[in-house]
Design a protein around this motif. Sequence first.
Motif, PDB file in Angstrom:
ATOM      1  N   LEU A 183       4.710 -10.049  51.891  1.00  0.00           N
ATOM      2  CA  LEU A 183       5.919  -9.710  51.143  1.00  0.00           C
ATOM      3  C   LEU A 183       5.947  -8.240  50.753  1.00  0.00           C
ATOM      4  CD1 LEU A 183       6.230 -12.826  48.785  1.00  0.00           C
ATOM      5  CD2 LEU A 183       7.736 -12.237  50.691  1.00  0.00           C
ATOM      6  N   ALA A 184       4.788  -7.717  50.350  1.00  0.00           N
ATOM      7  CA  ALA A 184       4.727  -6.325  49.910  1.00  0.00           C
ATOM      8  C   ALA A 184       5.013  -5.353  51.042  1.00  0.00           C
ATOM      9  CB  ALA A 184       3.360  -6.043  49.288  1.00  0.00           C
ATOM     10  N   SER A 185       4.632  -5.716  52.255  1.00  0.00           N
ATOM     11  CA  SER A 185       4.823  -4.809  53.391  1.00  0.00           C
ATOM     12  C   SER A 185       6.119  -5.082  54.159  1.00  0.00           C
ATOM     13  CB  SER A 185       3.639  -4.927  54.352  1.00  0.00           C
ATOM     14  OG  SER A 185       3.532  -6.257  54.859  1.00  0.00           O
ATOM     15  N   ALA A 186       6.844  -6.148  53.785  1.00  0.00           N
ATOM     16  CA  ALA A 186       8.069  -6.494  54.512  1.00  0.00           C
ATOM     17  C   ALA A 186       9.169  -5.481  54.249  1.00  0.00           C
ATOM     18  CB  ALA A 186       8.534  -7.890  54.102  1.00  0.00           C
ATOM     19  N   ARG A 187       9.966  -5.214  55.268  1.00  0.00           N
ATOM     20  CA  ARG A 187      11.156  -4.364  55.090  1.00  0.00           C
ATOM     21  C   ARG A 187      12.343  -5.179  54.621  1.00  0.00           C
ATOM     22  NH1 ARG A 187      12.442  -1.662  60.466  1.00  0.00           N
ATOM     23  NH2 ARG A 187      11.754  -3.705  61.255  1.00  0.00           N
ATOM     24  N   THR A 194       9.321  -7.403  45.007  1.00  0.00           N
ATOM     25  CA  THR A 194       9.337  -7.109  46.442  1.00  0.00           C
ATOM     26  C   THR A 194      10.702  -6.659  46.956  1.00  0.00           C
ATOM     27  OG1 THR A 194       9.812  -9.425  46.939  1.00  0.00           O
ATOM     28  CG2 THR A 194       7.491  -8.767  46.861  1.00  0.00           C
ATOM     29  N   GLY A 195      11.732  -6.756  46.111  1.00  0.00           N
ATOM     30  CA  GLY A 195      13.082  -6.423  46.557  1.00  0.00           C
ATOM     31  C   GLY A 195      13.652  -7.463  47.499  1.00  0.00           C
ATOM     32  N   ALA A 196      13.239  -8.713  47.322  1.00  0.00           N
ATOM     33  CA  ALA A 196      13.656  -9.776  48.245  1.00  0.00           C
ATOM     34  C   ALA A 196      15.032 -10.313  47.885  1.00  0.00           C
ATOM     35  CB  ALA A 196      12.638 -10.917  48.223  1.00  0.00           C
ATOM     36  N   LEU A 243       2.525 -13.601  42.367  1.00  0.00           N
ATOM     37  CA  LEU A 243       3.015 -12.496  41.532  1.00  0.00           C
ATOM     38  C   LEU A 243       1.862 -11.626  41.051  1.00  0.00           C
ATOM     39  CD1 LEU A 243       5.416 -11.157  40.097  1.00  0.00           C
ATOM     40  CD2 LEU A 243       5.042 -12.745  38.189  1.00  0.00           C
ATOM     41  N   ALA A 244       0.760 -12.238  40.645  1.00  0.00           N
ATOM     42  CA  ALA A 244      -0.397 -11.460  40.204  1.00  0.00           C
ATOM     43  C   ALA A 244      -0.949 -10.612  41.347  1.00  0.00           C
ATOM     44  CB  ALA A 244      -1.476 -12.402  39.671  1.00  0.00           C
ATOM     45  N   ALA A 245      -0.947 -11.162  42.554  1.00  0.00           N
ATOM     46  CA  ALA A 245      -1.465 -10.421  43.710  1.00  0.00           C
ATOM     47  C   ALA A 245      -0.533  -9.296  44.142  1.00  0.00           C
ATOM     48  CB  ALA A 245      -1.696 -11.374  44.880  1.00  0.00           C
ATOM     49  N   LEU A 246       0.703  -9.317  43.653  1.00  0.00           N
ATOM     50  CA  LEU A 246       1.672  -8.268  43.999  1.00  0.00           C
ATOM     51  C   LEU A 246       1.605  -7.087  43.042  1.00  0.00           C
ATOM     52  CD1 LEU A 246       4.803 -10.424  44.909  1.00  0.00           C
ATOM     53  CD2 LEU A 246       3.625  -8.835  46.441  1.00  0.00           C
ATOM     54  N   ASP A 247       0.672  -7.086  42.126  1.00  0.00           N
ATOM     55  CA  ASP A 247       0.574  -5.995  41.157  1.00  0.00           C
ATOM     56  C   ASP A 247       0.481  -4.649  41.877  1.00  0.00           C
ATOM     57  OD1 ASP A 247       0.294  -4.815  38.620  1.00  0.00           O
ATOM     58  OD2 ASP A 247      -1.888  -4.738  38.879  1.00  0.00           O
ATOM     59  N   GLY A 248       1.400  -3.756  41.550  1.00  0.00           N
ATOM     60  CA  GLY A 248       1.435  -2.452  42.194  1.00  0.00           C
ATOM     61  C   GLY A 248       2.335  -2.370  43.407  1.00  0.00           C
ATOM     62  N   ALA A 249       2.936  -3.491  43.814  1.00  0.00           N
ATOM     63  CA  ALA A 249       3.827  -3.482  44.975  1.00  0.00           C
ATOM     64  C   ALA A 249       5.122  -2.744  44.651  1.00  0.00           C
ATOM     65  CB  ALA A 249       4.138  -4.906  45.411  1.00  0.00           C
ATOM     66  N   HIS A 250       5.751  -2.200  45.680  1.00  0.00           N
ATOM     67  CA  HIS A 250       7.018  -1.475  45.524  1.00  0.00           C
ATOM     68  C   HIS A 250       8.135  -2.257  46.207  1.00  0.00           C
ATOM     69  CE1 HIS A 250       4.913   2.006  43.914  1.00  0.00           C
ATOM     70  NE2 HIS A 250       4.060   1.927  44.940  1.00  0.00           N
ATOM     71  N   PRO A 251       9.270  -2.413  45.540  1.00  0.00           N
ATOM     72  CA  PRO A 251      10.388  -3.161  46.139  1.00  0.00           C
ATOM     73  C   PRO A 251      10.844  -2.530  47.451  1.00  0.00           C
ATOM     74  CG  PRO A 251      10.761  -2.790  43.792  1.00  0.00           C
ATOM     75  CD  PRO A 251       9.582  -1.950  44.175  1.00  0.00           C
ATOM     76  N   SER A 252      11.278  -3.386  48.364  1.00  0.00           N
ATOM     77  CA  SER A 252      11.690  -2.920  49.689  1.00  0.00           C
ATOM     78  C   SER A 252      13.003  -2.146  49.659  1.00  0.00           C
ATOM     79  CB  SER A 252      11.852  -4.125  50.624  1.00  0.00           C
ATOM     80  OG  SER A 252      12.935  -4.953  50.168  1.00  0.00           O
ATOM     81  N   GLY A 253      13.855  -2.440  48.686  1.00  0.00           N
ATOM     82  CA  GLY A 253      15.168  -1.805  48.636  1.00  0.00           C
ATOM     83  C   GLY A 253      16.215  -2.501  49.488  1.00  0.00           C
ATOM     84  N   TRP A 254      15.817  -3.572  50.186  1.00  0.00           N
ATOM     85  CA  TRP A 254      16.766  -4.230  51.100  1.00  0.00           C
ATOM     86  C   TRP A 254      17.941  -4.831  50.348  1.00  0.00           C
ATOM     87  CZ3 TRP A 254      16.313  -9.734  53.426  1.00  0.00           C
ATOM     88  CH2 TRP A 254      17.302  -9.920  54.399  1.00  0.00           C
ATOM     89  N   ARG A 255      17.662  -5.535  49.256  1.00  0.00           N
ATOM     90  CA  ARG A 255      18.739  -6.267  48.600  1.00  0.00           C
ATOM     91  C   ARG A 255      19.782  -5.343  47.995  1.00  0.00           C
ATOM     92  NH1 ARG A 255      15.757  -9.183  43.428  1.00  0.00           N
ATOM     93  NH2 ARG A 255      15.355  -7.333  42.155  1.00  0.00           N
TER      94      ARG A 255
END
Length: 578
Positions: A195-199, A225-227, A321-333
């Motif tokens: 999810l973190a690396s998805a565009r 994640t910007g999903a 969600l805990a494993a996504l700590d530090g992830a950046h939203p994709s901006g897709w939505r």
Amino acid sequence: MPTVSAHAAVTLAAHVDHVFGLMGNGNAYFLDALARQTSATFTAVRHEAGAVVAADAYHRASGRLAAATATYGAGFTNTLTALAEAVQAHVPLVLVVGDEPTSGPRPWDVDQIALASAVGARTYTVGRADAAATTLIAVEHALTYRVPTVLAIPYDVAAADAGPVPDVAGPRLPAPLPAQGGFARAAVREIADALASARRPLLLAGRGAWLSGAGATLGAVADATGALTVTTALGRGVFPRPEFDLGVAGGFGAQGAMELVRQADVALVVGASLNQFTMRFGELFAPGTRVLQVDVAPAATHPHVGGYVRGDAAGVAADVLAALDGAHPSGWRESVDVAAARRYDPGEPVAPDGRLDPRSAAARLAELLPADRVVVSDGGHFLAWANMYWPVAAPDRLLMVGTAYQAIGLGFASVPGAALARPDATVVLTTGDGGGLMALADLESAVRVAGGRGMAVVWNDAAYGAEIHVYGRQGLAREPMLIPGVDFAGLATAAGAQGVTVRSLADLDVLARWSARPPAQRPFLLLDLQVSPAVVAPYQEEIVRANAANAAHLGHAASTANALDAARAVPVPAAPGR
């Protein structure tokens, strides 16, 4: 002295506050004890199937256990379709029934245990010495496995003295299923990384996510994640950010929204079984989409799933969600116009045949319906219109009783259960003319129980629409698919409701006037919509295409097999022993 029936009634009433049913020889003592010795409320319905349906709807709208009751024999067999629906839909309830005497069956008795087992429900039979304990076991089984159970009271012990009702401990229920072990932890990490690396990440949630209370956490995962989000029909409203939600996945979804779903490069599915309708018969996701799933089933539920974690939706979502700590939203939505993608065809005021276009009628009804509503839907072709055009606030505000078992005729009986579960909301039934006629016995129940907090929309196209659109196209005889014109407005008026025949969009203004009146000062309202049978719901078109594709595939396979057999001159062998 308290009877065996009283032991069952008092023990059951410690766990339910509503019982729906009809009195008969087999449950008379149970209902007497329920009324005299407990605080549970009994609500009468007019058909035994309606008792189970009302209890089913009560649970779906409230989340609480409910019970139904019927007599033995014909009373019990009348419940079977509704019981099968509750089994298929994983609805916990307890059905209390009379049964044959312990001395053996009478001429009018049937093997009720076998019949219940045939539709997937387990029966627990009370005795003189164990009625309270057996009742508790039936309650515990229903809640643990999320299925209906049958509690049988043999006729010859129903009124037998059983001594004081014992104190019975409450049911022991399992904790939510955790995602345990190294493989599960690695799979959670894999989901978070994907999810973190998805565009173009996407989250799809179903009723299981709602039941586990995962909505807020999944909303946080989507934010991190910007999903974009999308739900099953039974999961509508589970995500907290409607501005980024694409609506319903599958045949009820808007075309533009489904095109965005196919753009996703990673899709996380939570608490959804991915049935053929949600998956658009395999076409929901594009080839190459990485599909990951979280569910309590023993294994992934669709072949397109490439990664699976077994566990409670809320617990696994929190781990992700805990494993996504530090992830950046994709901006897709933020880059797509979700509102435009979710728009449905508005239809025309009138179809070419002069009858109402159900699409424009559904859209106008969406503007007029009370905001605080619970929608209950019967099964049939028409069910698309409410799912497509009527927003609901949460999954427990849309009850589709009948669709799990693909049954029709369970609509009117759903209204009492929903009305008692949600006493401050307006219950809106959506049903067809075929299902409405089948359920007519409990029109009176709906009118009596819901009163001014209830209304029904009958999509009256003078036909069994699904059959028309599938088998009529194949050239099968149409006469069995047709229904002579029925005056549902007149039937509703006879039952004490306000019945209105709707032939134009302007006729729907009666709903605005009805909604403006206090519920205590208005009757149940039934709108008899004279809709065109020529307007086909998009999901029905998907079914037709899927059937055609399957037929072509089978025909090709048969042709290939015949050609090979002819070329090899080898007959297909018969099965051994035949």
